[in-house]
Design an enzyme around this catalytic site. Structure first.
Site, PDB file in Angstrom:
ATOM      1  N   TYR A  70      91.210 -21.432 -14.239  1.00  0.00           N
ATOM      2  CA  TYR A  70      90.737 -20.751 -13.033  1.00  0.00           C
ATOM      3  C   TYR A  70      91.756 -20.853 -11.894  1.00  0.00           C
ATOM      4  O   TYR A  70      91.934 -19.912 -11.129  1.00  0.00           O
ATOM      5  CB  TYR A  70      89.348 -21.270 -12.610  1.00  0.00           C
ATOM      6  CG  TYR A  70      88.276 -20.543 -13.390  1.00  0.00           C
ATOM      7  CD1 TYR A  70      87.820 -19.296 -12.984  1.00  0.00           C
ATOM      8  CD2 TYR A  70      87.790 -21.063 -14.584  1.00  0.00           C
ATOM      9  CE1 TYR A  70      86.886 -18.587 -13.721  1.00  0.00           C
ATOM     10  CE2 TYR A  70      86.849 -20.368 -15.338  1.00  0.00           C
ATOM     11  CZ  TYR A  70      86.407 -19.132 -14.901  1.00  0.00           C
ATOM     12  OH  TYR A  70      85.496 -18.419 -15.643  1.00  0.00           O
ATOM     13  N   ASN A 105      83.299  -7.982 -11.121  1.00  0.00           N
ATOM     14  CA  ASN A 105      84.564  -8.668 -10.849  1.00  0.00           C
ATOM     15  C   ASN A 105      84.362  -9.856  -9.920  1.00  0.00           C
ATOM     16  O   ASN A 105      83.561  -9.801  -8.987  1.00  0.00           O
ATOM     17  CB  ASN A 105      85.566  -7.690 -10.236  1.00  0.00           C
ATOM     18  CG  ASN A 105      85.850  -6.527 -11.167  1.00  0.00           C
ATOM     19  OD1 ASN A 105      85.545  -6.613 -12.356  1.00  0.00           O
ATOM     20  ND2 ASN A 105      86.412  -5.457 -10.648  1.00  0.00           N
ATOM     21  N   HIS A 122      78.708 -11.423 -11.132  1.00  0.00           N
ATOM     22  CA  HIS A 122      79.287 -12.527 -11.919  1.00  0.00           C
ATOM     23  C   HIS A 122      79.941 -13.567 -11.015  1.00  0.00           C
ATOM     24  O   HIS A 122      80.716 -14.397 -11.488  1.00  0.00           O
ATOM     25  CB  HIS A 122      80.284 -11.997 -12.955  1.00  0.00           C
ATOM     26  CG  HIS A 122      79.626 -11.227 -14.061  1.00  0.00           C
ATOM     27  ND1 HIS A 122      80.319 -10.400 -14.927  1.00  0.00           N
ATOM     28  CD2 HIS A 122      78.330 -11.159 -14.458  1.00  0.00           C
ATOM     29  CE1 HIS A 122      79.475  -9.848 -15.787  1.00  0.00           C
ATOM     30  NE2 HIS A 122      78.263 -10.291 -15.524  1.00  0.00           N
ATOM     31  N   GLY A 189      85.695   1.520 -14.794  1.00  0.00           N
ATOM     32  CA  GLY A 189      86.525   0.453 -15.360  1.00  0.00           C
ATOM     33  C   GLY A 189      85.779  -0.712 -15.971  1.00  0.00           C
ATOM     34  O   GLY A 189      86.191  -1.848 -15.801  1.00  0.00           O
ATOM     35  N   GLU A 217      89.526   5.042 -21.298  1.00  0.00           N
ATOM     36  CA  GLU A 217      89.115   5.315 -22.683  1.00  0.00           C
ATOM     37  C   GLU A 217      87.598   5.381 -22.768  1.00  0.00           C
ATOM     38  O   GLU A 217      86.911   4.876 -21.869  1.00  0.00           O
ATOM     39  CB  GLU A 217      89.666   4.248 -23.635  1.00  0.00           C
ATOM     40  CG  GLU A 217      89.180   2.850 -23.324  1.00  0.00           C
ATOM     41  CD  GLU A 217      89.832   1.778 -24.193  1.00  0.00           C
ATOM     42  OE1 GLU A 217      90.940   2.006 -24.698  1.00  0.00           O
ATOM     43  OE2 GLU A 217      89.204   0.722 -24.346  1.00  0.00           O
ATOM     44  N   ALA A 233      91.410   4.578 -12.525  1.00  0.00           N
ATOM     45  CA  ALA A 233      90.546   4.588 -11.334  1.00  0.00           C
ATOM     46  C   ALA A 233      91.356   4.823 -10.061  1.00  0.00           C
ATOM     47  O   ALA A 233      90.923   5.561  -9.177  1.00  0.00           O
ATOM     48  CB  ALA A 233      89.801   3.250 -11.246  1.00  0.00           C
TER      49      ALA A 233
HETATM   50  C1  BJW Z   1      90.411   0.994 -16.749  1.00  0.00           C
HETATM   51  C2  BJW Z   1      91.696   0.856 -16.210  1.00  0.00           C
HETATM   52  C3  BJW Z   1      92.025   1.668 -15.089  1.00  0.00           C
HETATM   53  C4  BJW Z   1      91.487  -0.549 -17.855  1.00  0.00           C
HETATM   54  N1  BJW Z   1      91.132   2.528 -14.608  1.00  0.00           N
HETATM   55  N2  BJW Z   1      89.538   1.851 -16.264  1.00  0.00           N
HETATM   56  C5  BJW Z   1      71.943  -8.880 -25.177  1.00  0.00           C
HETATM   57  C6  BJW Z   1      72.554  -8.541 -26.368  1.00  0.00           C
HETATM   58  C7  BJW Z   1      73.665  -9.245 -26.830  1.00  0.00           C
HETATM   59  C8  BJW Z   1      74.170 -10.311 -26.110  1.00  0.00           C
HETATM   60  C9  BJW Z   1      73.574 -10.635 -24.926  1.00  0.00           C
HETATM   61  C10 BJW Z   1      72.473  -9.938 -24.472  1.00  0.00           C
HETATM   62  N3  BJW Z   1      72.102 -10.464 -23.273  1.00  0.00           N
HETATM   63  C11 BJW Z   1      72.941 -11.470 -22.971  1.00  0.00           C
HETATM   64  C12 BJW Z   1      73.830 -11.610 -23.968  1.00  0.00           C
HETATM   65  C13 BJW Z   1      74.932 -12.589 -24.021  1.00  0.00           C
HETATM   66  C14 BJW Z   1      76.099 -12.248 -23.157  1.00  0.00           C
HETATM   67  C15 BJW Z   1      76.736 -10.936 -23.628  1.00  0.00           C
HETATM   68  O1  BJW Z   1      76.580  -9.890 -23.063  1.00  0.00           O
HETATM   69  N4  BJW Z   1      77.527 -10.992 -24.678  1.00  0.00           N
HETATM   70  C16 BJW Z   1      78.192  -9.793 -25.210  1.00  0.00           C
HETATM   71  C17 BJW Z   1      79.697  -9.984 -25.142  1.00  0.00           C
HETATM   72  C18 BJW Z   1      77.700  -9.530 -26.578  1.00  0.00           C
HETATM   73  N5  BJW Z   1      75.723 -12.141 -21.754  1.00  0.00           N
HETATM   74  C19 BJW Z   1      75.528 -13.218 -21.021  1.00  0.00           C
HETATM   75  O2  BJW Z   1      75.616 -14.354 -21.493  1.00  0.00           O
HETATM   76  C20 BJW Z   1      75.165 -13.018 -19.566  1.00  0.00           C
HETATM   77  N6  BJW Z   1      74.026 -13.795 -19.240  1.00  0.00           N
HETATM   78  C21 BJW Z   1      72.775 -13.391 -19.468  1.00  0.00           C
HETATM   79  O3  BJW Z   1      72.513 -12.275 -19.838  1.00  0.00           O
HETATM   80  O4  BJW Z   1      71.822 -14.368 -19.235  1.00  0.00           O
HETATM   81  C22 BJW Z   1      70.559 -14.243 -19.866  1.00  0.00           C
HETATM   82  C23 BJW Z   1      70.739 -14.485 -21.366  1.00  0.00           C
HETATM   83  C24 BJW Z   1      71.585 -15.464 -21.824  1.00  0.00           C
HETATM   84  C25 BJW Z   1      71.763 -15.670 -23.205  1.00  0.00           C
HETATM   85  C26 BJW Z   1      71.104 -14.858 -24.111  1.00  0.00           C
HETATM   86  C27 BJW Z   1      70.256 -13.850 -23.640  1.00  0.00           C
HETATM   87  C28 BJW Z   1      70.081 -13.668 -22.241  1.00  0.00           C
HETATM   88  C29 BJW Z   1      76.290 -13.511 -18.685  1.00  0.00           C
HETATM   89  C30 BJW Z   1      77.534 -12.726 -18.834  1.00  0.00           C
HETATM   90  C31 BJW Z   1      78.656 -13.369 -18.016  1.00  0.00           C
HETATM   91  C32 BJW Z   1      79.991 -12.680 -18.206  1.00  0.00           C
HETATM   92  N7  BJW Z   1      80.998 -13.470 -17.647  1.00  0.00           N
HETATM   93  C33 BJW Z   1      82.374 -12.973 -17.616  1.00  0.00           C
HETATM   94  C34 BJW Z   1      83.264 -14.069 -17.014  1.00  0.00           C
HETATM   95  C35 BJW Z   1      83.023 -14.157 -15.495  1.00  0.00           C
HETATM   96  C36 BJW Z   1      83.795 -15.247 -14.865  1.00  0.00           C
HETATM   97  C37 BJW Z   1      85.281 -15.027 -14.905  1.00  0.00           C
HETATM   98  O5  BJW Z   1      85.810 -13.966 -14.510  1.00  0.00           O
HETATM   99  O6  BJW Z   1      85.934 -15.959 -15.304  1.00  0.00           O
HETATM  100  O7  BJW Z   1      82.432 -11.783 -16.815  1.00  0.00           O
HETATM  101  S1  BJW Z   1      82.948 -12.417 -19.216  1.00  0.00           S
HETATM  102  C38 BJW Z   1      83.875 -11.052 -18.607  1.00  0.00           C
HETATM  103  O8  BJW Z   1      83.306  -9.812 -19.094  1.00  0.00           O
HETATM  104  C39 BJW Z   1      83.671 -11.050 -17.083  1.00  0.00           C
HETATM  105  C40 BJW Z   1      83.497  -9.591 -16.795  1.00  0.00           C
HETATM  106  O9  BJW Z   1      82.839  -9.416 -15.558  1.00  0.00           O
HETATM  107  C41 BJW Z   1      82.710  -9.112 -17.989  1.00  0.00           C
HETATM  108  C42 BJW Z   1      82.770  -7.633 -18.216  1.00  0.00           C
HETATM  109  O10 BJW Z   1      84.062  -7.210 -18.458  1.00  0.00           O
HETATM  110  P1  BJW Z   1      84.566  -5.804 -17.873  1.00  0.00           P
HETATM  111  O11 BJW Z   1      84.562  -5.841 -16.411  1.00  0.00           O
HETATM  112  O12 BJW Z   1      83.839  -4.711 -18.517  1.00  0.00           O
HETATM  113  O13 BJW Z   1      86.115  -5.858 -18.304  1.00  0.00           O
HETATM  114  P2  BJW Z   1      86.794  -5.496 -19.720  1.00  0.00           P
HETATM  115  O14 BJW Z   1      88.096  -6.162 -19.761  1.00  0.00           O
HETATM  116  O15 BJW Z   1      85.871  -5.772 -20.839  1.00  0.00           O
HETATM  117  O16 BJW Z   1      86.977  -3.920 -19.691  1.00  0.00           O
HETATM  118  C43 BJW Z   1      87.888  -3.290 -18.804  1.00  0.00           C
HETATM  119  C44 BJW Z   1      87.649  -1.801 -18.883  1.00  0.00           C
HETATM  120  O17 BJW Z   1      88.477  -1.176 -17.935  1.00  0.00           O
HETATM  121  C45 BJW Z   1      88.007  -1.188 -20.245  1.00  0.00           C
HETATM  122  O18 BJW Z   1      86.978  -0.296 -20.633  1.00  0.00           O
HETATM  123  C46 BJW Z   1      89.308  -0.410 -19.982  1.00  0.00           C
HETATM  124  O19 BJW Z   1      89.426   0.751 -20.772  1.00  0.00           O
HETATM  125  C47 BJW Z   1      89.127  -0.052 -18.524  1.00  0.00           C
HETATM  126  N8  BJW Z   1      90.360   0.146 -17.746  1.00  0.00           N
HETATM  127  N9  BJW Z   1      92.420  -0.066 -16.896  1.00  0.00           N
HETATM  128  C48 BJW Z   1      89.938   2.645 -15.186  1.00  0.00           C
HETATM  129  N10 BJW Z   1      93.302   1.622 -14.512  1.00  0.00           N
END
Ligand code: BJW
Length: 250
Positions: A70, A105, A122, A189, A217, A233
């Site tokens: 971090y 973010n 988050h 994004g 994408e 974006a």
């Molecule tokens: C561009 C670009 C440009 C690039 N212009 N675009 C139901 C089903 C299955 C699983 C679960 C569920 N409910 C909960 C879960 C578990 C889990 C989960 O979702 N897992 C999946 C991976 C399967 N979720 C959780 O645990 C959440 N908690 C929760 O729901 O609590 C209740 C619960 C718990 C347990 C079980 C059931 C219920 C919490 C989620 C926390 C996520 N934390 C993180 C880290 C944050 C801290 C840190 O930063 O260190 O958050 S993980 C990471 O992913 C971060 C992000 O905010 C998050 C999302 O990512 P994001 O923003 O989408 O980024 P990318 O990199 O994935 O994508 C980038 C995009 O940009 C791409 O599409 C590119 O194409 C695009 N792009 N350049 C426009 N220039």
């Protein structure tokens, strides 16, 4: 994937006519500010093991390793500035067009850009929280050691939401209000794979909103949404802005 071509002036018209425009943003909006995304070819998860860094278990087992990661990201983010996408959203809020931003973010760039109504679902990488008493404090520079709670001497952690953790209840109430009220939603994004945020556009759609995705994408929800604008974006949003009728809200 069969996607109909999108006319930016049509989308700009929707934005112009929206009564309650909301933006959901993900790591992609900060990519052009040089903040790394999580997934994708040069995403953070390519080089780091999520289970060792972004879970409560990882922190309990090795807080030094988690803080090292971090601190490295804080240092990186401290050198980044909002890009034209953040600035366009801030301008739209100021002009009365955009009601709120729901962001996944933790980089704080929306606020630095001037956006006011921002829901950081988050958390924020600059806030630390005591693992014992919950006391929160804000860092002004990257952590150089594990911060200790000034109140109870407990270990402080980054105030971000890790996998398996629940999102803040109060923030989620505000977010629910936005999702059920919005009539036009921009989804910018995000890979739309992390829950619950990945479901927000679908909830908004169920409540009658028109949902517009901006991404370099397609994502797993692209086909379900109303419009997909393929592009960066930081280029798409300023271009949309050129079609917006910026009148005094009165
Ligand atoms: C561009 C670009 C440009 C690039 N212009 N675009 C139901 C089903 C299955 C699983 C679960 C569920 N409910 C909960 C879960 C578990 C889990 C989960 O979702 N897992 C999946 C991976 C399967 N979720 C959780 O645990 C959440 N908690 C929760 O729901 O609590 C209740 C619960 C718990 C347990 C079980 C059931 C219920 C919490 C989620 C926390 C996520 N934390 C993180 C880290 C944050 C801290 C840190 O930063 O260190 O958050 S993980 C990471 O992913 C971060 C992000 O905010 C998050 C999302 O990512 P994001 O923003 O989408 O980024 P990318 O990199 O994935 O994508 C980038 C995009 O940009 C791409 O599409 C590119 O194409 C695009 N792009 N350049 C426009 N220039």
């Amino acid at each position: 994937m069969n996607m109909k071509p999108v006319r930016l002036d049509d989308v700009a018209q929707l934005i112009n006519d929206a009564k309650h425009l909301v933006a959901l943003t993900g790591a992609g909006i900060s990519k052009e500010s040089n903040v790394p995304t999580f997934r994708g070819p040069d995403g953070l998860w390519r080089n780091y093991d999520v289970t060792k860094l972004a879970t409560p278990q990882a922190f309990a087992e090795n807080p030094s390793l988690v803080w090292e990661w971090y601190s490295w990201r804080q240092d990186l983010i401290s050198k980044c500035k909002p890009n034209p996408a953040h600035l366009t959203l801030a301008k739209w809020e100021q002009d009365g067009l955009l009601k709120s931003i729901i962001t996944q973010n933790v980089d704080g760039l929306h606020r630095i850009a001037g956006s006011k109504r921002v829901f950081e679902i988050h958390g924020n990488i600059w806030i630390t929280k005591c693992t014992d008493c919950g006391f929160k404090t804000e860092l002004s520079e990257p952590a150089t050691h594990i911060p200790i709670c000034p109140d109870c001497n407990g270990l402080m952690r980054p105030d971000v939401v890790w996998f398996g953790e629940s999102l803040d209840i109060l923030t989620m109430r505000y977010v629910e209000d936005e999702l059920t009220t919005t009539d036009v939603m921009l989804v910018i994004g995000t890979s739309a794979v992390v829950q619950p945020a990945a479901s927000f556009p679908l909830i908004a759609k169920d409540y009658g909103a028109t949902v517009i995705e901006v991404n370099i994408e397609p994502t797993p929800i692209t086909q379900i949404l109303d419009y997909h604008i393929l592009g960066k974006a930081g280029e798409v949003l300023p271009t949309l802005d050129t079609f917006i009728d910026h009148q005094d809200p009165d």
